[in-house]
Design an enzyme around this catalytic site. Sequence first.
Site, short mmCIF file in Angstrom:
data_model
loop_
_atom_site.label_atom_id
_atom_site.label_comp_id
_atom_site.label_asym_id
_atom_site.label_seq_id
_atom_site.Cartn_x
_atom_site.Cartn_y
_atom_site.Cartn_z
N ARG A 1 -41.50 -30.24 -12.37
CA ARG A 1 -41.31 -29.73 -13.74
C ARG A 1 -40.25 -28.64 -13.71
O ARG A 1 -40.24 -27.81 -12.79
CB ARG A 1 -42.61 -29.11 -14.26
CG ARG A 1 -43.73 -30.08 -14.48
CD ARG A 1 -45.05 -29.36 -14.55
NE ARG A 1 -45.34 -28.68 -13.29
CZ ARG A 1 -46.35 -27.86 -13.08
NH1 ARG A 1 -47.17 -27.56 -14.06
NH2 ARG A 1 -46.55 -27.30 -11.90
N GLY B 1 -40.68 -32.12 -25.37
CA GLY B 1 -39.24 -32.34 -25.37
C GLY B 1 -38.82 -32.51 -23.93
O GLY B 1 -39.64 -32.84 -23.07
N CYS C 1 -37.23 -35.92 -19.75
CA CYS C 1 -38.00 -36.97 -19.05
C CYS C 1 -38.95 -37.76 -19.94
O CYS C 1 -38.81 -38.98 -20.05
CB CYS C 1 -38.78 -36.34 -17.90
SG CYS C 1 -37.72 -35.83 -16.58
N LYS D 1 -39.17 -25.77 -23.35
CA LYS D 1 -40.35 -25.08 -22.82
C LYS D 1 -39.85 -23.80 -22.16
O LYS D 1 -38.63 -23.65 -21.94
CB LYS D 1 -41.11 -25.97 -21.85
CG LYS D 1 -40.35 -26.29 -20.59
CD LYS D 1 -41.23 -27.07 -19.67
CE LYS D 1 -40.82 -26.87 -18.23
NZ LYS D 1 -41.71 -27.49 -17.28
C1 UDX Z 1 -42.12 -33.55 -16.81
C2 UDX Z 1 -43.25 -33.93 -15.86
O1 UDX Z 1 -44.31 -32.97 -15.96
C3 UDX Z 1 -42.73 -34.00 -14.44
O2 UDX Z 1 -43.78 -34.45 -13.57
C4 UDX Z 1 -41.56 -35.00 -14.39
O3 UDX Z 1 -41.01 -35.05 -13.11
C5 UDX Z 1 -40.48 -34.58 -15.36
O4 UDX Z 1 -41.04 -34.47 -16.69
P1 UDX Z 1 -40.91 -31.29 -17.50
O5 UDX Z 1 -40.26 -32.09 -18.59
O6 UDX Z 1 -40.07 -30.38 -16.68
O7 UDX Z 1 -41.68 -32.24 -16.49
O8 UDX Z 1 -41.98 -30.34 -18.19
P2 UDX Z 1 -43.53 -30.28 -18.53
O9 UDX Z 1 -44.01 -28.95 -18.10
O10 UDX Z 1 -44.29 -31.46 -18.07
O11 UDX Z 1 -43.48 -30.26 -20.14
C6 UDX Z 1 -42.84 -31.29 -20.89
C7 UDX Z 1 -42.98 -31.02 -22.36
O12 UDX Z 1 -44.33 -31.14 -22.78
C8 UDX Z 1 -42.53 -29.61 -22.79
O13 UDX Z 1 -41.81 -29.70 -23.99
C9 UDX Z 1 -43.83 -28.87 -23.03
O14 UDX Z 1 -43.71 -27.84 -23.97
C10 UDX Z 1 -44.71 -30.00 -23.54
N1 UDX Z 1 -46.16 -29.79 -23.33
C11 UDX Z 1 -46.66 -29.71 -22.07
C12 UDX Z 1 -46.99 -29.70 -24.43
O15 UDX Z 1 -46.54 -29.76 -25.59
N2 UDX Z 1 -48.32 -29.52 -24.21
C13 UDX Z 1 -48.87 -29.45 -22.96
O16 UDX Z 1 -50.10 -29.29 -22.85
C14 UDX Z 1 -48.01 -29.54 -21.85
#
Ligand code: UDX
Length: 447
Positions: A154, A268, A271, A331
């Site tokens: 992440r 967002g 990925c 994020k």
């Molecule tokens: C994600 C996957 O977690 C990771 O394993 C993969 O390799 C790449 O994609 P990333 O996009 O960096 O990672 O961030 P992550 O922390 O998973 O959050 C993704 C999105 O989900 C963010 O916009 C975050 O704000 C949102 N989110 C996350 C929520 O809205 N609620 C949650 O409970 C968790």
Amino acid sequence: MVNVAVIGSGYVGTVAAVAFAIAGNDVVGVEASAEKVAALRSGSVPFHEPGLEQHLAEQLATRRIRFTDDLAEGIAEADVVFICVGTPPGLDGRPDLTALRAATAQVGAAAQGRTIVVTKSTVPIGWGEEAQEILRRTNAGSDMSVVSNPEFLREGTAVSDFLYPDRVVIGGDADAVDTVAELYAPIINQSFPGGDPTCRPVLLRTDLATAETIKYAANAFLAAKITYINEVSRICDASGADVEIVADAVGLDHRIERKYLGAGIGYGGSCFGKDLEALTFYGVDHELDLPLINSVNPSNLRQRQHIIIKLRAALGGLFGRRIALLGLAYKPDTDDTRGAPSVTIARHLLEANADIVAYDPVVKQVDELPNLERATDVYEAVTDADATVLLTEWTEFGDIDFARVAELMRGDLVVDGRNWLDPHRIVAAGLRYHSMGRAPVTPPATD
Ligand code: UDX
């Protein structure tokens, strides 16, 4: 020790190169941009990732890592070549494999002796077969194997996700998988300096297609989990229930867990959206019925409209209303705005003729919003605003002085797009607090 080359010094490639060096391997980072190579050699990382520059500086000092823009020279000694180039969405939404195909062909043409070519970029299921074909074509007599080793890191916690993963997935033929597993041994055994032997990740050896599918299945599940709780938050908005307590209670079930049940404005990033779309295309191409998977992205986008609907209702219209957006990154702890809810929300507000101003502590520019008015801090952003909207839960927003905000704002509405602010402090300052499915908070009683 295994000699490693990592092609591509974007997000995944830089983190992978540094982490393999921390794990004790000799690593060459290969990057086509001479400018990026110069920056990395001097210890500078061209994106925001907490801790990465310090790790890079330490590994440069040990000389376990170096960078080059010469691919043939960079992979000459490598036993294992990781391909980490970008696979951004193309014009039709499918992952654009141009860079990946080119890098694979270049590796094929330049490889000498036994070389294992590992795909770390997120690739459509079936890519491994195509990669093998490209290698055969570009270097018929070679001894090369293709392996899939998806990454699960992440942004914001990428180095620790790499060094302390839940699992390591390696797919391909048995010999090649063994070599890549050897490279991962210090991480699997947590025997590198700073490793945690009480938390060893699970090593999964699979075939190519299974490894490729695991990556999509994991991301689609996490995205669906977030989307699910966001739909529940809409139910809570209608019923007066509190989505945070609902999520706590649901998450106490060990079969479900609380993680990724954070309701808000939705996911967002580069990925989740892209991977869901790739699965949808896979379904179309293979005539598969995937209604659940196909519904996740559209529902996620609905959540961005939901906050607009809330704002319009609470402000009695959006025309001419001044709205302060706190946070632009998708994020916290990243400067990335790819696929960010903030971009869609800002666009909707601008289309409705609202007057918006944004503050983000790290994001420098948003390509899609070149004329966006920017403030230099929270208090400048909220000055004369009718509404303040939290879009990214940056730590510094936890210290906002809402009494001061109340004095500076023209209106009194705070919308917490991440269910992250302390509603009691906001209401105590005389402001109205709206959220994504939290129960309403009543102002403190006055004498
Ligand atoms: C994600 C996957 O977690 C990771 O394993 C993969 O390799 C790449 O994609 P990333 O996009 O960096 O990672 O961030 P992550 O922390 O998973 O959050 C993704 C999105 O989900 C963010 O916009 C975050 O704000 C949102 N989110 C996350 C929520 O809205 N609620 C949650 O409970 C968790």
